[in-house]
Design an enzyme around this catalytic site. Structure first.
Site, PDB file in Angstrom:
ATOM      1  N   ASP A  15       0.823  -1.219   0.000  1.00  0.00           N
ATOM      2  CA  ASP A  15       0.000   0.000   0.000  1.00  0.00           C
ATOM      3  C   ASP A  15       0.854   1.265   0.000  1.00  0.00           C
ATOM      4  O   ASP A  15       0.636   2.174  -0.803  1.00  0.00           O
ATOM      5  CB  ASP A  15      -0.930   0.040   1.219  1.00  0.00           C
ATOM      6  N   ASP A 124      -7.237   3.748  12.912  1.00  0.00           N
ATOM      7  CA  ASP A 124      -5.912   4.361  12.749  1.00  0.00           C
ATOM      8  C   ASP A 124      -5.953   5.672  11.976  1.00  0.00           C
ATOM      9  O   ASP A 124      -5.229   6.611  12.292  1.00  0.00           O
ATOM     10  CB  ASP A 124      -4.957   3.368  12.078  1.00  0.00           C
ATOM     11  N   SER A 175      -4.918  -9.400   8.193  1.00  0.00           N
ATOM     12  CA  SER A 175      -4.382  -8.054   8.252  1.00  0.00           C
ATOM     13  C   SER A 175      -3.760  -7.887   9.642  1.00  0.00           C
ATOM     14  O   SER A 175      -4.417  -8.136  10.653  1.00  0.00           O
ATOM     15  CB  SER A 175      -5.519  -7.056   8.035  1.00  0.00           C
TER      16      SER A 175
HETATM   17  N1  ARG Z   1      -8.163  -2.774  16.389  1.00  0.00           N
HETATM   18  C1  ARG Z   1      -6.893  -2.334  16.874  1.00  0.00           C
HETATM   19  C2  ARG Z   1      -6.902  -0.853  17.094  1.00  0.00           C
HETATM   20  O1  ARG Z   1      -7.779  -0.211  16.647  1.00  0.00           O
HETATM   21  C3  ARG Z   1      -5.770  -2.782  15.958  1.00  0.00           C
HETATM   22  C4  ARG Z   1      -5.643  -2.024  14.700  1.00  0.00           C
HETATM   23  C5  ARG Z   1      -4.559  -2.571  13.840  1.00  0.00           C
HETATM   24  N2  ARG Z   1      -4.282  -1.707  12.745  1.00  0.00           N
HETATM   25  C6  ARG Z   1      -4.047  -2.128  11.510  1.00  0.00           C
HETATM   26  N3  ARG Z   1      -3.835  -1.215  10.618  1.00  0.00           N
HETATM   27  N4  ARG Z   1      -4.013  -3.400  11.178  1.00  0.00           N
HETATM   28  O2  ARG Z   1      -6.030  -0.310  17.706  1.00  0.00           O
END
Ligand code: ARG
Length: 417
Positions: A15, A124, A175
């Site tokens: 990405d 994120d 992921s």
């Molecule tokens: N659900 C968790 C959080 O919101 C993990 C997120 C993981 N991020 C990712 N881009 N795979 O903090």
């Protein structure tokens, strides 16, 4: 005319590699790639080189592990921050630091924008964007993956057209994200919350069915709520966490299965591996039971939850955070001592704790010689403590509202009516 610059959070994956070219084409900006080591176990210099090969005009890679532990991870531990009582917040704690460091690089390079590879469905993007908007409201935010909204096939076509190397290995079925505080795994078969995570979900923790036959004990020393030693050896925070991840992971400790409430309104099934975080939260809490008063312990659960929510929701750089942290620092002054934890077949069991500031007083607790507790004071105490309830019973409960004793079901046992 010189082209504008953008600092891109670069992971080395497909990405963000495609994003380097896409930003160039779509926005006509030069990309400065930014990568930091938060203990994710990758060679950041190799990632930096890859960024340059992919078309970034400059690339910065730095070790931020101790910044991460000292200013983000350990404060969250001292505050007892577990999102929804389960998730130790590894990813959520990393984002504001990465964003903060990117703002610094943007200033150094005179960039006008920052960019990240988050999708439009997760937490994120919120954490990045809110931090950028807070610390550097003048910088434009570009989120290629959120903006291009391609299928994977379209993305691969774009990569092929621009000679961006796609790893030969086929895309992971999950992921994932990781740093030294934990690893998160989602998608694939895990999207069915009824399905048990298959063995390939896990990389940091052994299957509890095939862990060592003998339990192993670890002693963790704390100073004012922060871990300072492991097995009597003083270690810096990052070293301690990395060592403990290995030890606890070997015993299958640290697996978390959580159907969590994302900030963007979605419930999402997430698996976490966080061996050190699980052990340290357990050890820390146990030392609090020894050193905090009952009232402090009860009040602190409110702070822990508020603190976890603000981390999860991307509000790290807020006044509320500073206020909660001021409470935590004050509240942790006596949380110094050692907890002893037994690791065995997926469990981390506290088996001992000690502190020079312990409120557990043997001379008060003992049933043996040396008892200093005044039992004769108990009777008067009980009378006053129960006075409200015994008064209510005499004048209301035993009579009933209409002058007749209440019918069953009643909170008064039948024999006393
Ligand atoms: N659900 C968790 C959080 O919101 C993990 C997120 C993981 N991020 C990712 N881009 N795979 O903090």
């Amino acid at each position: 005319m010189a082209r504008d610059k953008v600092v891109l959070a670069y992971s080395g994956g497909l990405d963000t590699s495609v994003a380097v070219k896409w930003i160039d084409e779509t926005y006509g900006m030069d990309v400065v790639a930014y990568t930091c080591d938060l203990g994710q176990g990758q060679d950041i210099e190799a990632i930096r080189q890859k960024a340059l090969k992919t078309g970034a005009i400059d690339a910065v890679a730095e070790d931020a592990r101790n910044l991460f532990v000292d200013y983000f991870v350990f404060p969250s531990l001292a505050a007892g921050a577990l999102y929804e009582g389960k998730y130790p917040l590894a990813t959520a704690l990393g984002r504001p630091l990465i964003a903060q460091l990117m703002v610094r690089v943007a200033r150094d390079h005179g960039a006008v924008a920052v960019a990240h590879g988050c999708t439009g469905k997760g937490n994120d993007q919120v954490r990045f964007d809110v931090t950028f908007q807070t610390l550097a409201p003048d910088l434009k935010i570009i989120a290629p993956v959120r903006e291009w909204r391609w299928t994977r096939t379209q993305e691969l076509e774009f990569a092929a057209k621009h000679g961006i190397p796609v790893e030969a290995t086929k895309k992971s079925i999950f992921s994932t994200d990781q740093n030294l505080w934990g690893r998160s795994i989602e998608a694939g078969v895990l999207e069915d919350p009824w399905v048990e995570p298959p063995p390939e979900t896990f990389q940091w923790t052994a299957d509890p069915q095939s862990t060592p036959n003998e339990p192993e004990e670890v002693e963790i020393g704390f100073h004012r709520g922060r871990p300072v030693s492991l097995g009597g050896r003083e270690l810096d925070g990052a070293e301690l966490i990395i060592a403990l991840n290995e030890i606890a992971g070997r015993h299958g400790v640290g697996r978390i299965d959580h159907v969590e409430n994302r900030l963007v309104g979605i419930k999402s099934r997430e698996i976490y591996e966080a061996p050190a975080a699980v052990v340290l939260h357990e050890a820390h809490r146990e030392l609090e039971f020894l050193t905090l008063s009952k009232e402090s312990l009860r009040f602190k659960t409110l702070v822990s939850q508020a603190y976890a929510d603000l981390i999860y929701n991307g509000l790290w750089f807020s006044q509320l955070h500073q206020d909660l942290m001021a409470f935590t620092v004050s509240n942790q002054q006596y949380v110094t001592g050692t907890a002893r934890i037994k690791l065995y077949r997926g469990h981390a069991q506290v088996v001992g704790r000690k502190s020079e500031h312990s409120l557990y007083r043997h001379e008060l607790a003992t049933y043996e010689e040396g008892d200093q507790y005044d039992s004769s004071a108990a009777m008067g105490f009980i009378k006053i403590h129960g006075l409200g309830q015994t008064t209510q019973a005499r004048h209301q409960l035993l009579k009933g509202p209409g002058g007749r004793p209440p019918e069953l079901p009643s909170i008064i046992p039948p024999s006393s009516q």
